[in-house]
Design a protein around this motif. Structure first.
Motif, mmCIF file in Angstrom:
data_model
loop_
_atom_site.group_PDB
_atom_site.id
_atom_site.type_symbol
_atom_site.label_atom_id
_atom_site.label_comp_id
_atom_site.label_asym_id
_atom_site.label_seq_id
_atom_site.Cartn_x
_atom_site.Cartn_y
_atom_site.Cartn_z
ATOM 1 N N TYR A 82 0.846 -1.188 0.000
ATOM 2 C CA TYR A 82 0.000 0.000 0.000
ATOM 3 C C TYR A 82 0.880 1.235 0.000
ATOM 4 O O TYR A 82 2.078 1.171 0.258
ATOM 5 N N SER A 83 0.256 2.365 -0.291
ATOM 6 C CA SER A 83 0.961 3.642 -0.331
ATOM 7 C C SER A 83 0.184 4.656 0.508
ATOM 8 O O SER A 83 -1.044 4.655 0.506
ATOM 9 N N THR A 84 0.923 5.497 1.236
ATOM 10 C CA THR A 84 0.335 6.535 2.069
ATOM 11 C C THR A 84 1.097 7.821 1.810
ATOM 12 O O THR A 84 2.305 7.785 1.583
ATOM 13 N N GLU A 85 0.390 8.942 1.836
ATOM 14 C CA GLU A 85 1.093 10.216 1.652
ATOM 15 C C GLU A 85 0.558 11.259 2.611
ATOM 16 O O GLU A 85 -0.570 11.156 3.091
ATOM 17 N N ILE A 86 1.417 12.250 2.884
ATOM 18 C CA ILE A 86 1.043 13.335 3.786
ATOM 19 C C ILE A 86 1.776 14.596 3.343
ATOM 20 O O ILE A 86 2.911 14.525 2.877
#
Length: 152
Positions: free
Chosen positions: A3-7
């Motif tokens: 999975y990928s997460t960004e902030i």
């Protein structure tokens, strides 16, 4: 599981990377961290290894971090290994138009035990939530000076 997460962090990339790459800062945004030990290599450089010890009440955990790619200011990749699972993490950093920093974290969890295989299968959201929490903690530490070890 991948999975990928960004902030989005409202700070310049130089400040983000300076705070992110300082071992002494980990305690401010990684809940449960009780100690870090340099094992080998030059910190944050290719091949560097550190041991991270966590205490989550009855659950104690040791994690070995190995830097697998360092191409700053745009990339910092590492592998995190502990009993039952390996996390391959690729971190990408991009400067936005308003000089903020977009942090993108791509994660691949590889189970090394049956128990962890079942956890990944039945509770994938817990792993994604933990990544998002860590990234949010870092953002709050950097933008607002809020440490996870400060009393509420």
């Amino acid at each position: 599981m991948q999975y990928s997460t960004e902030i989005l962090i409202e700070k310049p990339i130089s400040e983000v990377l300076k705070k992110l790459n300082t071992i002494d800062n980990l305690k401010h945004w990684q809940h449960g961290l009780v100690s870090t030990s340099h094992i080998s290599g030059v910190p944050n450089q290719l091949g560097a290894k550190i041991k991270l010890k966590y205490n989550f009440g009855r659950c104690k955990m040791e994690v070995l971090e190995t830097v697998t790619k360092q191409n700053l200011p745009s990339e910092l990749h590492a592998t995190y290994t502990t009993k039952g699972v390996r996390n391959i993490q690729e971190n990408y950093f991009k400067v936005t138009e308003d000089n903020a920093t977009l942090w993108i974290s791509k994660n691949e969890f590889q189970p090394t035990s049956l128990k962890m295989s079942l956890c990944l299968f039945f509770m994938p959201g817990a792993f994604k939530k933990q990544t998002k929490t860590l990234m949010s903690n870092f953002k709050n530490y950097l933008e607002k000076g809020v440490s996870v070890h400060q009393p509420n």
